[in-house]
Design a protein around this motif. Structure first.
Motif, PDB file in Angstrom:
ATOM      1  N   PHE A  42       0.838  -1.196  -0.163  1.00 36.65           N
ATOM      2  CA  PHE A  42      -0.056  -0.054  -0.024  1.00 36.65           C
ATOM      3  C   PHE A  42       1.035   1.264  -0.181  1.00 36.65           C
ATOM      4  CE2 PHE A  42      -2.332   3.111   2.223  1.00 36.65           C
ATOM      5  CZ  PHE A  42      -3.556   3.512   1.308  1.00 36.65           C
ATOM      6  N   VAL A  67       1.504   2.558  -3.442  1.00 43.09           N
ATOM      7  CA  VAL A  67       0.246   3.268  -3.901  1.00 43.09           C
ATOM      8  C   VAL A  67       0.456   4.748  -3.586  1.00 43.09           C
ATOM      9  CG1 VAL A  67      -2.026   3.327  -4.176  1.00 43.09           C
ATOM     10  CG2 VAL A  67      -0.881   1.321  -4.103  1.00 43.09           C
ATOM     11  N   ASN A  68       0.742   4.922  -2.325  1.00 39.97           N
ATOM     12  CA  ASN A  68       0.706   6.300  -1.797  1.00 39.97           C
ATOM     13  C   ASN A  68       1.814   6.951  -2.459  1.00 39.97           C
ATOM     14  OD1 ASN A  68      -1.675   6.460  -0.252  1.00 39.97           O
ATOM     15  ND2 ASN A  68      -0.620   5.891   1.584  1.00 39.97           N
ATOM     16  N   SER A  80       3.594   6.493  -5.211  1.00 37.55           N
ATOM     17  CA  SER A  80       3.716   6.682  -6.520  1.00 37.55           C
ATOM     18  C   SER A  80       2.405   7.359  -7.128  1.00 37.55           C
ATOM     19  CB  SER A  80       3.798   5.192  -7.307  1.00 37.55           C
ATOM     20  OG  SER A  80       2.386   4.440  -6.579  1.00 37.55           O
ATOM     21  N   LEU A  81       1.133   7.012  -6.772  1.00 36.91           N
ATOM     22  CA  LEU A  81       0.070   7.754  -7.245  1.00 36.91           C
ATOM     23  C   LEU A  81      -0.614   8.632  -6.404  1.00 36.91           C
ATOM     24  CD1 LEU A  81      -1.792   4.197  -8.385  1.00 36.91           C
ATOM     25  CD2 LEU A  81      -0.172   5.967  -9.593  1.00 36.91           C
ATOM     26  N   GLY A 140      -4.632   6.549  -2.700  1.00 32.31           N
ATOM     27  CA  GLY A 140      -4.642   5.845  -1.819  1.00 32.31           C
ATOM     28  C   GLY A 140      -5.790   5.713  -0.837  1.00 32.31           C
ATOM     29  N   LEU A 178      -8.610   3.831  -2.720  1.00 30.03           N
ATOM     30  CA  LEU A 178      -8.255   2.470  -2.616  1.00 30.03           C
ATOM     31  C   LEU A 178      -9.045   1.985  -1.277  1.00 30.03           C
ATOM     32  CD1 LEU A 178      -5.405   0.359  -4.076  1.00 30.03           C
ATOM     33  CD2 LEU A 178      -6.395   0.257  -1.477  1.00 30.03           C
ATOM     34  N   ASP A 187      -3.268   1.075   6.435  1.00 29.38           N
ATOM     35  CA  ASP A 187      -3.971  -0.046   5.787  1.00 29.38           C
ATOM     36  C   ASP A 187      -4.215  -1.444   6.681  1.00 29.38           C
ATOM     37  OD1 ASP A 187      -1.346  -0.769   6.407  1.00 29.38           O
ATOM     38  OD2 ASP A 187      -0.817  -1.387   4.378  1.00 29.38           O
ATOM     39  N   ARG A 230      -6.537  -1.323 -10.777  1.00 27.53           N
ATOM     40  CA  ARG A 230      -5.361  -1.865  -9.799  1.00 27.53           C
ATOM     41  C   ARG A 230      -5.826  -2.911  -9.051  1.00 27.53           C
ATOM     42  NH1 ARG A 230      -0.079  -0.158  -8.812  1.00 27.53           N
ATOM     43  NH2 ARG A 230       0.867  -1.083  -6.924  1.00 27.53           N
ATOM     44  N   ILE A 279      -4.903  -5.461  -5.509  1.00 25.69           N
ATOM     45  CA  ILE A 279      -4.197  -5.193  -4.325  1.00 25.69           C
ATOM     46  C   ILE A 279      -4.224  -6.583  -3.447  1.00 25.69           C
ATOM     47  CG2 ILE A 279      -5.831  -4.381  -2.915  1.00 25.69           C
ATOM     48  CD1 ILE A 279      -3.664  -2.439  -1.584  1.00 25.69           C
TER      49      ILE A 279
END
Length: 496
Positions: free
Chosen positions: A352, A355-356, A358-359, A364, A367, A391, A428, A430
Motif C-alpha cells: 500500500f 500506491v501512496n 507513486s499515485l 490511496g 483504494l 492499511d 489496480r 491489491i
C-alpha cells in the motif's frame, strides 16, 4: 357608577326634605356640586376613563385653574430642585397633558394657574401629592374658595391623597406591563414555548411560541393535554408519563425531561420540557407550569460527535475504540456461555505504501474506501469490520461455529479484495495477508487478542500475499524469546 349616582340622589333628596321640614327653606343649591365632588372621589379611585394627569376631572368644580407637577430625578446628593409639569387645567378648556420643566421655586407657573389674571378674590391651594411613602410632587389649584370653609381644604387634601393612590396604581400597572413584556421577550429570545396545565379543569394553556416550535398556528392546537402527549414519540412516552405522574403526586416539585415531539410535517424534533408544580392552600398540586425548548440541533451535534469518536473519518468504519468495546462485550459473553465463540482477524494490505508514494494519497484514500466497502459487503450484520489506521483492518467475527473452516473463510475474503479495483488512474489489484485468533485461546483482555492476531498476521506476510495464518502458542513463545534475546543484546552492548 349609575347605582352610586342613584344612591347619592336618594341621600340628597332625604337631606333636602329634612332641611325643608326644619326651616321651610328652598332646595340646597349646592346639592349638584356635592354630587360632583362625590363622583370625583369615585373616579380617582377607579380611574375609569379618567386621565388623572390631565386634571380634566376638575370640571364642574369651583376650581378655575390647576397644575400638576412631578419630581424629576434627584441629583448625586439625593436632592431634587426641579419639577416636571405633566398636566394643567383651565375651566375655559385651555388645559390638558403637559411636559414642561419647572424650577421648584417657580412652581406653580403663573401662566398655567392664571395668577397673572389679576383676580384678587381668588385663593390658591398647593398640596403635596404624597401618601403612605409615595411622593409624586405637587398639585396647585386656584379658585374663589371660601377661606372660612374648612371643608374646602379637607376636600382638596382628600383629592390629593386619592390622586396619589391613583398614580401608584398606574405605576404598578405599568411595571406589571413592562415585566410581562420583558418576560415574553426573554421567553421568545430563549426559544422557549410556555405552557400552564390546570389539573383541576384539565385545560392546558400553550403559548403561541410553543405551537410555533411544532410548526402550528395559534388556532390549530386546543387547550388539552393530549395535544402535547399524543405527539410524544412512542419510545419516549413512558418516560414523559412517569415524570409527570411523579410531579402530579407531589414527589418531584420540578422535572426536566428530554423527548421527541411530532411536528406539523410529521417529523420529530428533540425537546427539553421543564416544569414546576403549584400547590393549593391544602398543599395539593393544582397546576403544572413550565417551558419547552427545541434542542434538536444540540442533539444532532452530540450524535455527530459520538459517531466521529467511534468511527473512521475516511471509510466510516468503526475505529479502534468502538472495536475494542465490541470485543470486550464478546469476551464477557463467552465467559458466561463458553459455547459462544468468536474470532479476531487482523488484515494488512500488501504494497500500500507504494500506491501512496507513486499515485498520491488521494488515490490511496480511494483504494482504502473500496477495500472497506468490499469487506463490509462480505461479512454478516453481526460481525464488525474496523479500520485501525493506515492499511490495517481488523474484523470481529462473532458467533463462530466452525473454527477449522475459518482460514478458508478468510481466504475467500482476501480473494474478493484481490479483484481489480477501478481508480481515477485506471484499474489496480491489491493483495493482503491475515492473521486469526479465536476465543478458544482463553485470553482475558481485548489487547491480548489483538496482539495474538497481529502476531499471526506477520507470520502470514512472511509467507507471501494472500496468506492466512491461525495463531498458536508457539508463535507467542517465539516472539517472547526473540524479545528476551534483543533485550539481552542491548544490555550487553550498552556502555558501562
Amino acid at each position: 357608577i349609575a347605582l352610586e349616582r342613584r344612591a347619592f340622589d336618594v341621600m340628597a333628596r332625604v337631606l333636602e326634605s329634612h332641611r325643608y321640614n326644619q326651616s321651610s327653606a328652598v332646595v340646597n343649591p349646592h346639592v349638584e356640586i356635592q354630587r360632583r365632588y362625590n363622583m370625583i372621589s369615585t373616579d380617582l379611585v377607579r380611574r375609569q376613563h379618567v386621565d388623572v394627569r390631565s386634571l380634566t376631572w376638575l370640571d364642574g368644580t369651583e376650581v378655575r385653574a390647576g397644575c400638576l407637577a412631578f419630581w424629576t430625578d434627584a441629583d448625586e446628593k439625593g436632592c431634587c430642585e426641579s419639577l416636571r409639569i405633566v398636566g394643567a387645567y383651565r375651566d375655559d378648556g385651555g388645559g390638558g397633558r403637559r411636559d414642561e420643566c419647572c424650577a421648584l421655586r417657580a412652581f406653580p407657573p403663573a401662566s398655567l394657574v392664571g395668577l397673572d389674571d389679576g383676580r384678587a378674590d381668588e385663593i390658591m391651594f398647593v398640596l403635596p401629592v404624597r401618601f403612605d411613602g409615595s411622593d409624586h410632587g405637587f398639585l396647585a389649584m386656584v379658585g374663589p374658595f371660601d377661606v372660612l370653609e374648612e371643608a374646602a381644604f379637607e376636600r382638596f387634601n382628600h383629592w390629593a391623597v386619592l390622586l396619589t393612590v391613583a398614580l401608584d396604581q398606574e405605576r404598578a400597572v405599568e411595571r406589571l406591563r413592562l415585566s410581562e413584556e420583558r418576560y415574553a421577550l426573554a421567553a421568545e429570545a430563549s426559544n422557549d414555548g410556555l405552557w400552564d396545565w390546570d389539573l383541576l379543569t384539565g385545560e392546558v394553556y400553550f403559548s403561541a411560541r410553543w405551537k410555533a416550535l411544532l410548526g402550528h398556528t395559534e388556532d390549530e392546537i386546543v387547550a388539552a393535554p393530549e395535544e402535547w402527549l399524543s405527539r410524544v414519540h412512542p419510545e419516549d412516552r413512558r418516560a414523559v408519563d412517569q415524570a409527570l405522574a411523579h410531579q402530579r403526586n407531589g414527589h418531584d416539585p420540578s422535572i426536566e425531561v428530554e423527548h421527541r415531539l411530532r411536528t406539523a410535517d410529521g417529523s420529530y424534533r428533540w425537546m427539553v420540557t421543564q416544569a414546576r408544580s403549584v400547590c393549593d392552600a391544602a398543599g395539593r398540586v393544582s397546576r403544572l407550569v413550565g417551558s419547552m425548548t427545541d434542542v434538536t440541533e444540540r442533539k444532532q451535534l452530540e450524535e455527530r460527535l459520538r459517531y466521529d469518536a467511534h468511527h473512521d473519518t475516511l471509510t466510516g468504519l468503526p475505529n479502534r475504540a468502538l472495536f475494542l468495546e465490541r470485543l470486550d462485550r464478546a469476551i464477557l459473553r463467552t465467559r458466561r456461555s463458553p459455547d459462544h465463540m468468536f474470532a479476531v482477524v487482523f488484515l494488512d494490505l500488501d504494497g500500500f505504501k507504494v500506491v501512496n508514494d507513486s499515485l498520491g494519497h488521494q488515490i490511496g484514500d480511494d483504494l482504502l474506501v473500496q477495500v472497506a466497502n468490499r469487506l463490509s459487503s462480505e461479512v454478516r450484520v453481526t460481525d464488525t469490520v474496523s479500520r485501525f489506521g493506515g492499511d490495517e483492518f481488523v474484523l470481529l467475527l462473532d458467533g463462530v461455529r466452525d473454527i477449522p473452516r475459518l482460514p478458508d473463510v478468510v481466504s475467500c475474503l482476501l480473494t474478493t479484495l484481490a479483484a481489480p479495483m477501478t481508480l481515477p488512474e485506471g484499474t489496480r489489484t491489491i493483495s493482503a495477508a491475515a492473521g486469526i485468533t479465536v476465543s478458544a485461546t482463553g485470553r482475558s483482555t481485548a489487547d491480548e487478542y489483538l496482539r495474538d492476531a497481529d502476531t499471526a498476521m506477520y507470520h502470514a506476510k512472511a509467507l507471501g500475499p494472500g496468506s492466512v495464518v491461525m495463531f498458536d502458542e508457539a508463535m507467542h513463545a517465539a516472539a517472547m524469546a526473540r524479545l528476551r534475546k534483543e533485550s539481552g543484546l542491548e544490555e550487553a552492548i550498552a556502555p558501562r
